[in-house]
Design a protein around this motif. Structure first.
Motif, mmCIF file in Angstrom:
data_model
loop_
_atom_site.group_PDB
_atom_site.id
_atom_site.type_symbol
_atom_site.label_atom_id
_atom_site.label_comp_id
_atom_site.label_asym_id
_atom_site.label_seq_id
_atom_site.Cartn_x
_atom_site.Cartn_y
_atom_site.Cartn_z
ATOM 1 N N GLU A 73 -69.902 -12.346 -68.579
ATOM 2 C CA GLU A 73 -70.079 -13.263 -67.460
ATOM 3 C C GLU A 73 -71.485 -13.098 -66.886
ATOM 4 O O GLU A 73 -71.930 -11.979 -66.586
ATOM 5 N N SER A 74 -72.215 -14.189 -66.759
ATOM 6 C CA SER A 74 -73.528 -14.195 -66.110
ATOM 7 C C SER A 74 -73.311 -14.574 -64.655
ATOM 8 O O SER A 74 -72.870 -15.685 -64.350
ATOM 9 N N GLN A 75 -73.607 -13.645 -63.747
ATOM 10 C CA GLN A 75 -73.292 -13.852 -62.329
ATOM 11 C C GLN A 75 -74.557 -13.907 -61.509
ATOM 12 O O GLN A 75 -75.310 -12.930 -61.422
ATOM 13 N N GLY A 76 -74.835 -15.064 -60.903
ATOM 14 C CA GLY A 76 -76.070 -15.243 -60.157
ATOM 15 C C GLY A 76 -75.984 -14.875 -58.694
ATOM 16 O O GLY A 76 -76.996 -14.586 -58.064
ATOM 17 N N LYS A 77 -74.768 -14.886 -58.128
ATOM 18 C CA LYS A 77 -74.614 -14.572 -56.711
ATOM 19 C C LYS A 77 -73.199 -14.063 -56.470
ATOM 20 O O LYS A 77 -72.309 -14.187 -57.313
ATOM 21 N N GLN A 78 -72.997 -13.479 -55.294
ATOM 22 C CA GLN A 78 -71.686 -12.959 -54.941
ATOM 23 C C GLN A 78 -70.716 -14.118 -54.727
ATOM 24 O O GLN A 78 -71.075 -15.148 -54.164
ATOM 25 N N ASP A 79 -69.495 -13.924 -55.196
ATOM 26 C CA ASP A 79 -68.466 -14.951 -55.095
ATOM 27 C C ASP A 79 -67.134 -14.236 -54.893
ATOM 28 O O ASP A 79 -66.629 -13.578 -55.793
ATOM 29 N N ARG A 80 -66.563 -14.360 -53.712
ATOM 30 C CA ARG A 80 -65.356 -13.598 -53.392
ATOM 31 C C ARG A 80 -64.167 -13.986 -54.263
ATOM 32 O O ARG A 80 -63.197 -13.216 -54.374
ATOM 33 N N ASP A 81 -64.217 -15.159 -54.891
ATOM 34 C CA ASP A 81 -63.114 -15.589 -55.745
ATOM 35 C C ASP A 81 -63.227 -15.061 -57.172
ATOM 36 O O ASP A 81 -62.277 -15.157 -57.944
ATOM 37 N N LYS A 82 -64.390 -14.528 -57.524
ATOM 38 C CA LYS A 82 -64.619 -14.125 -58.918
ATOM 39 C C LYS A 82 -63.712 -12.990 -59.384
ATOM 40 O O LYS A 82 -63.206 -13.027 -60.501
ATOM 41 N N PRO A 83 -63.516 -11.910 -58.597
ATOM 42 C CA PRO A 83 -62.651 -10.837 -59.101
ATOM 43 C C PRO A 83 -61.271 -11.324 -59.526
ATOM 44 O O PRO A 83 -60.721 -10.846 -60.522
ATOM 45 N N ALA A 84 -60.708 -12.274 -58.778
ATOM 46 C CA ALA A 84 -59.402 -12.819 -59.154
ATOM 47 C C ALA A 84 -59.505 -13.578 -60.472
ATOM 48 O O ALA A 84 -58.611 -13.497 -61.326
ATOM 49 N N SER A 85 -60.610 -14.313 -60.649
ATOM 50 C CA SER A 85 -60.814 -15.031 -61.914
ATOM 51 C C SER A 85 -60.973 -14.051 -63.064
ATOM 52 O O SER A 85 -60.425 -14.244 -64.147
ATOM 53 N N TRP A 86 -61.730 -12.971 -62.826
ATOM 54 C CA TRP A 86 -61.923 -11.972 -63.877
ATOM 55 C C TRP A 86 -60.597 -11.311 -64.255
ATOM 56 O O TRP A 86 -60.343 -11.062 -65.433
ATOM 57 N N ALA A 87 -59.771 -11.040 -63.259
ATOM 58 C CA ALA A 87 -58.452 -10.457 -63.539
ATOM 59 C C ALA A 87 -57.626 -11.409 -64.403
ATOM 60 O O ALA A 87 -56.939 -10.985 -65.346
ATOM 61 N N TYR A 88 -57.725 -12.684 -64.092
ATOM 62 C CA TYR A 88 -57.018 -13.684 -64.898
ATOM 63 C C TYR A 88 -57.550 -13.696 -66.326
ATOM 64 O O TYR A 88 -56.775 -13.709 -67.292
ATOM 65 N N TYR A 89 -58.867 -13.720 -66.475
ATOM 66 C CA TYR A 89 -59.458 -13.730 -67.815
ATOM 67 C C TYR A 89 -58.932 -12.561 -68.651
ATOM 68 O O TYR A 89 -58.492 -12.732 -69.795
#
Length: 307
Positions: A73-89
């Motif tokens: 994952e290329s992450q350009g900025k903080q996103d509070r929803d991302k950890p949940a998406s990563w857990a799903y992935y």
């Protein structure tokens, strides 16, 4: 719209999957270099109208540790929803492929890298059911590669070093070392050198280092005759004529995409060829170029409608 620098930070692992094992050594984590890596579909969409896509997904085969899945994952900025998406992935990939998944997050911003490196527990505080533990590569994790000899030994790692340190004072030295290494590579494999030149430009984004790279391309890489390099040198000569420069650069990048697809044996219809040649949006063309590196069809290059 996905930025071209975003694309470069994860697609470099498609160009050289073994880069993963070399790069994360800086994190104190040891993975055996893969003996093979098979690109998998990045579409993690379920049978419901919720689309989820990981940036890059590779099945890694190693002689010592067997197989595992690498999601980049290329992450350009903080996103509070991302950890949940990563857990799903990770959960979805494990359920779908029955292989252990590894999440690598690549960040060019130090604060974003520090945020992404946190372990995130999912579940009640007294008994979390799931913990997301990404491996994170940022400017403080990947070393500065400013020696031409070291750069020549691992050009993909140097491209990644340049992208992650693009805002640092070390960017100048990294880019000069990379240019020197690319001179040697071009003599043996001009097509591969062209890909790394383009990935470098994309990875630098809109930072001052990007302008420095164009100047280096115009001077130090005058030997290099790829269409991409020629267009970058032309851009340097045309500095100050922004409108004409952007048009010429778009035309050159479109030609580079078509040439890359042709040499990789990807069939392109006249309609698809006209769509690429007629596109004047540099951001879209940069995304298409990155996709063309591994695409098996023109549809893979264009991606989802409107992407």
């Amino acid at each position: 719209m996905v930025s071209s620098s975003h694309e470069a930070l994860h697609r470099i692992f498609q160009e050289d999957p073994a880069l993963f094992a070399r790069a994360v050594k800086a994190l104190g984590v040891s993975f055996a270099e893969p003996v093979s890596a098979v690109p998998l579909t990045t579409d993690l969409t379920e049978n419901r109208p919720v689309e989820r896509r990981v940036d890059t997904l590779l099945r890694m085969e190693t002689g010592d540790n067997g197989s595992f899945l690498l999601a980049v994952e290329s992450q350009g900025k903080q996103d509070r929803d991302k950890p949940a998406s990563w857990a799903y992935y990770l959960s979805h990939l494990h359920a779908k492929y029955r292989l252990p998944p590894v999440l690598l997050v690549v960040c060019a911003d130090r604060r974003t890298a520090a945020w992404a490196a946190r372990e995130v527990d999912i579940g009640p505080q007294q008994w979390p059911s799931l913990t997301v533990r990404p491996l994170v590569l940022g400017p403080d994790q990947l070393p500065v590669i400013d020696s031409p000899d070291e750069a020549a030994r691992d050009i993909p790692l140097t491209v990644l070093s340049a992208a992650l340190h693009r805002r640092d004072r070390d960017a100048d030295a990294i880019l000069k070392a990379l240019a020197s290494a690319l001179k040697g590579l071009s003599a043996d494999d001009g097509n591969t050198a062209s890909i790394f030149i383009e990935l470098t430009e994309q990875g630098l984004g809109k930072t001052p280092a990007a302008e420095l790279w164009r100047q280096i391309m115009a001077a130090d890489l005058s030997f290099f005759q790829s269409e991409t390099a020629q267009n970058l040198r032309a851009e340097g000569r045309e500095e100050g004529r922004a409108e004409g420069q952007a048009k010429g650069r778009a035309e050159g990048l479109a030609e580079a995409i078509l040439l890359l697809m042709e040499r990789r044996g990807v069939v392109v219809s006249e309609e698809e060829r006209a769509r690429i040649a007629g596109c004047g949006d540099l951001d879209i063309l940069a995304v298409w170029f990155s996709r063309a590196i591994t695409a098996s069809s023109a549809a893979d290059v264009f991606g989802a409608e409107g992407d």
